[in-house]
Design a protein around this motif. Structure first.
Motif, PDB file in Angstrom:
ATOM      1  N   ARG A  97       0.843  -1.199   0.000  1.00  0.00           N
ATOM      2  CA  ARG A  97       0.000   0.000   0.000  1.00  0.00           C
ATOM      3  C   ARG A  97       0.878   1.249   0.000  1.00  0.00           C
ATOM      4  O   ARG A  97       1.930   1.285   0.637  1.00  0.00           O
ATOM      5  CB  ARG A  97      -0.913  -0.008   1.230  1.00  0.00           C
ATOM      6  CG  ARG A  97      -1.823   1.195   1.342  1.00  0.00           C
ATOM      7  CD  ARG A  97      -2.742   1.142   2.556  1.00  0.00           C
ATOM      8  NE  ARG A  97      -2.007   0.882   3.778  1.00  0.00           N
ATOM      9  CZ  ARG A  97      -2.411   0.043   4.735  1.00  0.00           C
ATOM     10  NH1 ARG A  97      -3.539  -0.613   4.629  1.00  0.00           N
ATOM     11  NH2 ARG A  97      -1.678  -0.140   5.813  1.00  0.00           N
ATOM     12  N   ASP A 132      -1.305   0.882  -6.583  1.00  0.00           N
ATOM     13  CA  ASP A 132      -2.352   1.592  -7.319  1.00  0.00           C
ATOM     14  C   ASP A 132      -2.625   0.920  -8.664  1.00  0.00           C
ATOM     15  O   ASP A 132      -3.771   0.856  -9.113  1.00  0.00           O
ATOM     16  CB  ASP A 132      -1.973   3.060  -7.521  1.00  0.00           C
ATOM     17  CG  ASP A 132      -1.910   3.820  -6.197  1.00  0.00           C
ATOM     18  OD1 ASP A 132      -2.550   3.382  -5.211  1.00  0.00           O
ATOM     19  OD2 ASP A 132      -1.216   4.851  -6.149  1.00  0.00           O
ATOM     20  N   LYS A 133      -1.589   0.406  -9.307  1.00  0.00           N
ATOM     21  CA  LYS A 133      -1.760  -0.287 -10.586  1.00  0.00           C
ATOM     22  C   LYS A 133      -2.559  -1.582 -10.405  1.00  0.00           C
ATOM     23  O   LYS A 133      -3.451  -1.889 -11.199  1.00  0.00           O
ATOM     24  CB  LYS A 133      -0.401  -0.593 -11.215  1.00  0.00           C
ATOM     25  CG  LYS A 133       0.318   0.629 -11.748  1.00  0.00           C
ATOM     26  CD  LYS A 133       1.700   0.265 -12.256  1.00  0.00           C
ATOM     27  CE  LYS A 133       2.475   1.505 -12.671  1.00  0.00           C
ATOM     28  NZ  LYS A 133       3.853   1.169 -13.068  1.00  0.00           N
ATOM     29  N   GLN A 142     -12.811  -2.661  -5.303  1.00  0.00           N
ATOM     30  CA  GLN A 142     -11.946  -1.504  -5.063  1.00  0.00           C
ATOM     31  C   GLN A 142     -12.253  -0.725  -3.782  1.00  0.00           C
ATOM     32  O   GLN A 142     -11.318  -0.333  -3.084  1.00  0.00           O
ATOM     33  CB  GLN A 142     -11.969  -0.565  -6.266  1.00  0.00           C
ATOM     34  CG  GLN A 142     -11.254  -1.135  -7.464  1.00  0.00           C
ATOM     35  CD  GLN A 142     -11.208  -0.163  -8.640  1.00  0.00           C
ATOM     36  OE1 GLN A 142     -11.467   1.020  -8.500  1.00  0.00           O
ATOM     37  NE2 GLN A 142     -10.864  -0.693  -9.802  1.00  0.00           N
ATOM     38  N   LYS A 155      -8.757  -1.163  -1.318  1.00  0.00           N
ATOM     39  CA  LYS A 155      -7.820  -0.036  -1.276  1.00  0.00           C
ATOM     40  C   LYS A 155      -7.183   0.120   0.104  1.00  0.00           C
ATOM     41  O   LYS A 155      -6.129   0.730   0.246  1.00  0.00           O
ATOM     42  CB  LYS A 155      -8.515   1.262  -1.683  1.00  0.00           C
ATOM     43  CG  LYS A 155      -9.542   1.730  -0.680  1.00  0.00           C
ATOM     44  CD  LYS A 155     -10.253   2.987  -1.114  1.00  0.00           C
ATOM     45  CE  LYS A 155     -11.266   3.384  -0.062  1.00  0.00           C
ATOM     46  NZ  LYS A 155     -12.167   4.407  -0.536  1.00  0.00           N
TER      47      LYS A 155
END
Length: 191
Positions: A61, A67-68, A78, A82
């Motif tokens: 993280r 992020d990819k 998502q 995240k």
């Protein structure tokens, strides 16, 4: 914090009874060394002819790689993924590199490696949620997979947090009791 211990019919080991797939992860980070320990556990899984037909592509993280990987996840994954401390993509190798022989068991073997990682993680009080909901083509392009490789899953790893911080429908899913089909419906004794 929600811990869902399985109510098993037989005396299954605690590591298996305690394993489940949360969506609520804390802000506590996983170190690179901890993640590499989890990955090494996966590498020790059994495989057909010891071909080890897997690769793990991972990111912590707060990094561009995270992020990819996150961007390849389905929209339903998502919002909660995240917050994971790490994402690990499992990749299968369809043919044995040295002989170019088709490996008909690569998906099974990748699953075994993934299960070893999940149990190692839980032994370290890190929870995992395996996802099939991701765009395989986008991931293959992002990760530069070869023609002999296939994305199998993406695993969110992290320390568990309170279900109360999740929005619906994730909160309800987090709090719903676990269940499995009875042994009598999935196993048969052959005479």
């Amino acid at each position: 914090m929600s811990i869902k211990i399985a109510n098993t019919q037989y005396d299954v080991i605690d590591l298996i009874k305690n394993r489940w797939s949360p969506r609520s992860f804390s802000t506590k980070d996983i170190s690179a060394a901890t993640l590499e320990t989890i990955l090494e556990a996966g590498s020790w899984a059994p495989s057909a002819n010891n071909t080890q037909p897997w690769r793990f592509i991972y990111a912590l993280r707060g990094t561009p790689g995270f992020d990819k990987l996150l961007a390849t996840l389905a929209q339903g994954n998502q919002p909660w993924a995240k917050n994971a401390a790490a994402l690990v993509a499992t990749v299968g190798i369809r043919e044995t590199p040295d002989t170019q022989q088709k490996n008909h068991y690569f998906m099974h073997d990748v699953g075994m490696a993934t299960s070893f990682m999940l149990l190692q993680a839980l032994n370290m009080e890190i929870y995992a949620h395996v996802m099939a909901g991701f765009n395989k083509q986008q991931f293959a392009e992002t990760a530069g997979l070869g023609a002999n490789e296939e994305a199998v899953s993406i695993v969110a790893l992290g320390y568990i947090d309170s279900a109360e911080k999740l929005e619906e429908p994730y909160k309800t899913r987090e709090l719903t009791a676990r269940s499995r089909n009875p042994i009598a419906t999935i196993a048969a004794h052959l005479d």
